[in-house]
Design an enzyme around this catalytic site. Structure first.
Site, PDB file in Angstrom:
ATOM      1  N   SER A 250       0.820  -1.209   0.000  1.00  0.00           N
ATOM      2  CA  SER A 250       0.000   0.000   0.000  1.00  0.00           C
ATOM      3  C   SER A 250       0.851   1.256   0.000  1.00  0.00           C
ATOM      4  O   SER A 250       0.472   2.271  -0.566  1.00  0.00           O
ATOM      5  CB  SER A 250      -0.909   0.036   1.241  1.00  0.00           C
TER       6      SER A 250
ATOM      7  N   GLU B 107       1.053  -2.004  14.953  1.00  0.00           N
ATOM      8  CA  GLU B 107       1.514  -0.643  14.697  1.00  0.00           C
ATOM      9  C   GLU B 107       2.183  -0.012  15.912  1.00  0.00           C
ATOM     10  O   GLU B 107       3.191   0.687  15.791  1.00  0.00           O
ATOM     11  CB  GLU B 107       0.335   0.227  14.255  1.00  0.00           C
TER      12      GLU B 107
ATOM     13  N   PHE C  28      -4.151   4.781  11.607  1.00  0.00           N
ATOM     14  CA  PHE C  28      -3.556   3.971  12.669  1.00  0.00           C
ATOM     15  C   PHE C  28      -2.359   4.695  13.281  1.00  0.00           C
ATOM     16  O   PHE C  28      -2.203   4.751  14.501  1.00  0.00           O
ATOM     17  CB  PHE C  28      -3.133   2.602  12.128  1.00  0.00           C
TER      18      PHE C  28
ATOM     19  N   HIS D  58      -2.245   7.366   3.032  1.00  0.00           N
ATOM     20  CA  HIS D  58      -3.691   7.267   2.792  1.00  0.00           C
ATOM     21  C   HIS D  58      -4.445   8.099   3.833  1.00  0.00           C
ATOM     22  O   HIS D  58      -5.380   7.634   4.483  1.00  0.00           O
ATOM     23  CB  HIS D  58      -4.153   5.812   2.826  1.00  0.00           C
TER      24      HIS D  58
ATOM     25  N   ARG E 222      -2.506   8.903  -1.013  1.00  0.00           N
ATOM     26  CA  ARG E 222      -2.538   7.477  -1.382  1.00  0.00           C
ATOM     27  C   ARG E 222      -1.678   7.198  -2.606  1.00  0.00           C
ATOM     28  O   ARG E 222      -1.758   6.136  -3.199  1.00  0.00           O
ATOM     29  CB  ARG E 222      -3.969   7.034  -1.606  1.00  0.00           C
TER      30      ARG E 222
END
Lengths: 334, 294
Positions: free
Chosen positions: A49, A70, A95, A121, A179
């Protein structure tokens, strides 16, 4: 069954091959390694990602897989920094900037560890993945942490330039990035100065101060407004902390109206940071904070959301026209 | 040998520990307790019992097992020590002063306005603190990062991390446990001070953590249990663990301890997690620890 699939189908791991923006992060880190910097990168099960899979393939001994943990990643990055590494750890901004807020405060900022945090993102760019994956509070949380620099680049080239500029920056940094599909605003060889706003243009009627993805949209909106004779300036406030207060004051003195645009709650974000400067300096300049108005975003594909929340060029243009027409900013606000 | 009233130790000195060394380590554990009582008098509140349960562990690590250089808190190849249960810092600061990492003046400033020394350790203010703590659950992750970072740099030091047993309730501990085992961090040695109590009561009544050894073992750690007040056993075990350079599993040492060890009324009353001894009671406690009356 037949294993062949149509060329219109795709699988997740091939995603970064079709979103070249994602390469900016990896490429910038690869450049740092080649210049001799002790980079160590890590991600929490999201290397495809954020594009760090490219870095991992180049330098497997410099990449750490953290899995879906995380908080452990952020604290461990601080540990890596204590022994001389330059850690870059990346995960979704929702997160990193929220779930890991306390680890960032305690282990990174309070302990003065030069960790680079990549929250990608961000904003509502994960669209229909929903509120759990949206980050509309991360500017607010991160800029309230003492000793943490907050940078929100508008595109890939400015992210890469900010990373280049960050090498000798003494504080840990939270990079709030998109993103990887943002159109380029800047040239590949742009120079990024941490703490200095990028003033694209000046305007007597209005200055739009934006950060992140909306910068490009603000530039496009300004072009349309100018064609109607409205004098509009655009400023990319790519560093949210330390904030370029002088740039805000210059804009406040020049323009009759300021408008901040951010992919973030209007509470605590860029608009709030600008408002603090205006209030503290006694500026009477009006300010419209444009962003997410203290709500959880609807579900939709990202571009539909940007249109719905008037964060695309047409929306920003409409908001600007509205506020220029009305004497009171408050009439625009919920 | 045996210390009167307070802490008893097995008379048989373990392999590798001379009678003198044993006496010295017992003396240093006593020093930690006495200094904690003395410093807490400044703040008028403190974590006596959390220090008393780990006094022998601190003594064994700092005065025997760890590679340290007096007066050189930033020596690059030193073994690292992280105090997950940061509230026991009042037992650690006197050791740092003893090693010349911090000045006597700094030690005496404990908790006073602007002091570098508070209830929890701050690495940015206190030389000899390898990492700040205070928020439970972080230290094992930080330690794992240090151990992995050291291995990638071909450095040979060992990372020792002292965790509270109540701290086992923090989810991040288990994220770190998975991570350290997956990355085969053999130079990471966690020690759990299994004193059985936390602020609200018995750990096993608050949120039970047993079977603790089995948990760590199932996370693919090498697990040892030891009497956490027996400096001979502690030292022997930790020396062996540190000397093993080929082990590719992180180690968890579960040290069975008594919260408030050394002061009988603290050993049976969980409310002493936090407290204050008025001067006359402090003096009695000091006398008791010294093996005199009290």
């Amino acid at each position: 069954m037949d294993k062949t699939i149509s060329s219109d189908s795709w699988q997740y791991r091939a995603l970064n091959a079709i979103t070249p923006g994602l390469n900016y992060l990896s490429d910038a880190l690869i450049d740092l390694v080649e210049q001799g910097h002790p980079v160590m990168a890590g991600s929490a099960d999201l290397q495809y990602s954020n594009g760090l899979n490219k870095f991992a393939a180049c330098y497997p001994e410099r990449y750490i897989q953290f899995g879906i943990s995380e908080q452990n990643m952020v604290s461990a990055a601080a540990g890596l920094a204590t022994v001389g590494h330059m850690p870059f750890v990346a995960t979704f901004a929702s997160f990193l900037g929220l779930l890991c807020c306390e680890q960032i405060r305690m282990d990174v900022a309070y302990c003065k560890q030069p960790v680079r945090l990549i929250g990608h993102h961000t904003g509502i760019s994960l669209g229909f993945y929903g509120t759990s994956h949206h980050a509309t509070e991360d500017i607010s949380t991160m800029r309230a942490i003492s000793g943490l620099t907050v940078i929100s680049p508008a595109d890939g080239p400015s992210l890469a330039a900010a990373i280049r500029a960050s090498v000798d920056w003494p504080e840990p940094i939270y990079f709030r990035i998109g993103r990887g599909r943002e159109p380029d605003v800047y040239a590949q060889d742009m120079t990024f100065q941490i703490g200095t706003a990028i003033e694209h243009s000046q305007g007597d009627d209005l200055t739009i101060i934006a950060c992140g993805m909306p910068v490009k949209e603000a530039l496009d909106a300004a072009n349309v407004l100018r064609s109607d004779g409205i004098s509009v300036g655009v400023m990319d406030m790519a560093t949210l902390k330390p904030l370029d207060r002088e740039a805000v004051l210059r804009a406040a003195q020049r323009s009759g109206l300021l408008m901040t645009v951010e992919e973030h709650n209007i509470i605590g974000g860029l608009g709030a940071a600008v408002a603090e400067v205006l209030a503290e300096e006694g500026c009477g300049t009006r300010l419209l904070r444009h962003g997410i108005r203290d709500e959880y975003s609807l579900i939709a594909p990202p571009n539909h959301l940007y249109a719905h929340y008037k964060l695309d060029a047409a929306g920003i243009e409409a908001m600007a026209r509205d506020v220029l027409k009305n004497s009171r900013v408050g009439s625009q606000q919920s | 040998m045996t210390m009167q009233n307070g802490i008893t130790h097995r008379s048989k000195v373990q392999e590798g520990l001379t009678e003198n060394q044993h006496r010295w380590l017992c003396d240093r554990a006593q020093f930690v307790r006495l200094e904690a009582i003395r410093l807490i008098e400044i703040a008028k509140v403190g974590h006596y019992t959390s220090v008393f349960s780990c006094a022998e562990i601190l003594a064994a690590l700092f005065y025997d097992v760890m590679s340290l250089r007096r007066g050189e808190p930033h020596w690059q190849d030193r073994d690292r020590f992280l105090l997950g249960k940061g509230h026991a810092a009042v037992g650690l600061f006197p050791i740092l002063a003893d090693f010349g990492f911090i000045t006597r003046e700094m030690l005496e400033s404990y908790t006073r306005l602007g002091s570098p020394l508070g209830d929890h350790p701050d690495m940015t203010k206190v030389p000899g603190i390898d990492f700040s703590s205070g928020s439970l659950g972080h230290a094992l992750s930080v330690s794992a990062g240090m151990a992995l970072g050291a291995r990638r740099l071909h450095k040979d030091f060992t990372v020792f991390t002292l965790l509270g047993d109540g701290e086992m309730q923090e989810g991040q501990v288990w994220e770190a446990a998975l991570f350290a085992a997956h990355h085969r961090l053999g130079r990471l040695i966690a020690i759990v001070d299994r004193n059985g109590f936390q602020l609200d009561g018995r750990v096993d009544d608050v949120i039970g953590i047993e079977p603790l050894s089995a948990k760590w073992r199932s996370f693919n750690w090498e697990v040892h249990e030891v009497d956490g007040h027996n400096v001979a056993d502690l030292t022997s075990l930790l020396r062996q663990l540190k000397a093993d350079k080929v082990r590719d599993k992180p180690v968890c040492v579960i040290a069975q301890t008594v919260k408030g060890k050394g002061i009988p009324y603290m050993e049976t009353e969980p409310g002493w997690h936090l407290g204050y001894l008025a001067p006359e009671d402090a003096q009695k406690a000091i006398n008791h620890i010294k093996g005199q009356e009290g």
